[in-house]
Write an enzyme that holds these catalytic residues in place. Sequence first.
Site, short mmCIF file in Angstrom:
data_model
loop_
_atom_site.label_atom_id
_atom_site.label_comp_id
_atom_site.label_asym_id
_atom_site.label_seq_id
_atom_site.Cartn_x
_atom_site.Cartn_y
_atom_site.Cartn_z
N HIS A 174 90.88 -17.11 -12.65
CA HIS A 174 89.80 -16.44 -11.92
C HIS A 174 90.35 -15.25 -11.14
O HIS A 174 89.80 -14.14 -11.20
CB HIS A 174 89.13 -17.45 -10.97
CG HIS A 174 88.07 -16.89 -10.09
ND1 HIS A 174 86.73 -17.17 -10.26
CD2 HIS A 174 88.14 -16.10 -8.98
CE1 HIS A 174 86.03 -16.57 -9.32
NE2 HIS A 174 86.86 -15.91 -8.51
N GLU A 175 91.45 -15.47 -10.43
CA GLU A 175 92.01 -14.40 -9.61
C GLU A 175 92.57 -13.28 -10.48
O GLU A 175 92.37 -12.09 -10.19
CB GLU A 175 93.09 -14.93 -8.67
CG GLU A 175 92.60 -15.94 -7.64
CD GLU A 175 91.39 -15.47 -6.85
OE1 GLU A 175 91.23 -14.25 -6.66
OE2 GLU A 175 90.58 -16.32 -6.46
N HIS A 178 89.89 -11.01 -11.62
CA HIS A 178 89.45 -9.99 -10.65
C HIS A 178 90.26 -8.70 -10.84
O HIS A 178 89.74 -7.60 -10.67
CB HIS A 178 89.62 -10.50 -9.22
CG HIS A 178 88.49 -11.38 -8.75
ND1 HIS A 178 87.17 -11.01 -8.86
CD2 HIS A 178 88.50 -12.60 -8.16
CE1 HIS A 178 86.41 -11.99 -8.36
NE2 HIS A 178 87.19 -12.96 -7.93
N TYR A 189 81.96 -5.24 -4.90
CA TYR A 189 82.01 -6.64 -4.50
C TYR A 189 80.95 -6.95 -3.44
O TYR A 189 81.25 -7.37 -2.34
CB TYR A 189 83.41 -6.98 -3.98
CG TYR A 189 83.73 -8.45 -4.05
CD1 TYR A 189 83.83 -9.11 -5.26
CD2 TYR A 189 83.93 -9.19 -2.89
CE1 TYR A 189 84.11 -10.45 -5.33
CE2 TYR A 189 84.22 -10.54 -2.94
CZ TYR A 189 84.30 -11.16 -4.17
OH TYR A 189 84.58 -12.50 -4.22
N GLU A 198 82.17 -11.97 -9.59
CA GLU A 198 82.55 -13.39 -9.46
C GLU A 198 82.32 -14.14 -10.77
O GLU A 198 83.14 -14.96 -11.19
CB GLU A 198 81.73 -14.04 -8.35
CG GLU A 198 82.36 -13.93 -6.99
CD GLU A 198 83.75 -14.55 -6.96
OE1 GLU A 198 83.91 -15.71 -7.36
OE2 GLU A 198 84.69 -13.84 -6.56
N ASP A 272 79.10 -13.59 2.99
CA ASP A 272 79.66 -13.64 1.64
C ASP A 272 79.25 -12.41 0.82
O ASP A 272 78.92 -12.51 -0.35
CB ASP A 272 79.23 -14.94 0.94
CG ASP A 272 79.92 -15.18 -0.39
OD1 ASP A 272 81.04 -14.68 -0.58
OD2 ASP A 272 79.32 -15.87 -1.25
N HIS A 277 79.37 -15.49 -4.05
CA HIS A 277 79.80 -16.78 -4.58
C HIS A 277 78.63 -17.76 -4.77
O HIS A 277 78.84 -18.88 -5.23
CB HIS A 277 80.85 -17.43 -3.66
CG HIS A 277 82.15 -16.71 -3.64
ND1 HIS A 277 82.41 -15.69 -2.76
CD2 HIS A 277 83.27 -16.86 -4.41
CE1 HIS A 277 83.64 -15.24 -2.97
NE2 HIS A 277 84.18 -15.92 -3.96
#
Lengths: 355, 101
Positions: A174-175, A178, A189, A198, A272, A277
């Site tokens: 996932h990271e 990005h 974002y 995301e 957020d 998310h």
Amino acid sequence: MEYVRNPIMCVIPPYMLDSIVEKGAGKARAAALKAIKQSNHLRIQRSAIQERPRGDYEVLVSGITAHTCKITRRVYDAEHSEDLPGSHARGEGDPPVKDPCVDEAYDGAGDTWGLYHDVYGRCSIDDRGMVIDQTVHFGEEFDNAFWNGEQMVYGDGDGELFARFTMDLDIIAHELTHGVTQYEAALRYWYQSGALNESFSDVFASLVKQYKLHQDVKKADWLIGANVLIGEEYALRSMKAPGTAFQGHPVIGDDPQPATMDDYQELPPWQDNGGVHINSGIPNQAFYLAAMEIGGYAWEKTGLIWYRTLCDKLGKDANFVRAAMATILVAKEEYGSGSLEEKAVQKAWKDVKVL
Amino acid sequence: MKIDFKQTGGFAGLTKAVTITNSEISGEEEDEINSMVNESEFFSIPEPSADTNPDEEQYFISIEMGGQTRNIYMARSKVPNELKPLISFLKKRAKYEKRSK
């Protein structure tokens, strides 16, 4: 570890391959024909190699374009400080160091790099051989993992609610994704573009796990963070059933993710970034539905549609409708008008009420 | 005096929050908070950047004190040095919010 990929398939767009087949001769034509055949499911409209190679990256072989793409990983240890990158803990080709955080980050980055390279012909985060830097043991009982624009960072968790963030391969994937998004659609974002950012990270996180475990769409668990949130019955997100990853948790209660636009949450920017998310559950569900309808291994067709959309069809302010239209267009380009794949993608976005 | 603090975002997308009012804390704690707020020049510092890196935490602080009120939010990596002691203090007191459907 060194990987060599079909040079033509990776860097020359399909229209150029067609032109080489039509007008070229000899080895060039044969190579182009082979590339077209191989890329039937992997037609990636990546632009020609950009001006500044990085890492191990070579270009221009035998008159067409070729390169060798090598993975280079560096894992650092912040030793519970918040200073980046920290002290060097493990480099490419080094043996395991017996620190699970270091070794999981190293292996997880390798698995993620592998999916992008082997399936989509991508050469690392920036598609130009970027060195993959990661830092573990960040901060004190740090309950998070993030991408800081240059590298991945993982906390150890507080040991009560969260375990170490390298524990799930999908968190590492996932990271890293990005980073891929940063070099491709560069989705802003916040609000829907942030939720798409995301979601693309969750999609490829799940695909990396499925690819590693060789799971088809029916065998996959479609969960994100199944280990990091302590408690066997909990995960952080479910692409299969957004809003069910954790229910009745004694500390954090119920998973708030919506599965359709009926439950879309309008949140302020200070919460957020407008719920990136939270509302990512909707495009996550769309991917899951499309993948189930198309069937097989999700990284092959559905994953390719989403990958090409991320790379070639979206701008930084894209919203859910734009993403829906773009994925349908890519499905049509890849598999034909009226194809099962095009219909499946369209139906998925309708089912989540984006269209 | 009233302080609302929320930490949102992060990979898990969870919220940690705390509200502090002078009626709930000791005089010593109130002095400590007053000192941190004054030293941070909370009511006059420039608006910090709210641009977060992916999965980075975001902080929201609202303070009512001495007839002044101000709300600011910022990315974890953009916290001004003057605000770090106050943020650190609030983070230690914040608890995960329990969501219910």
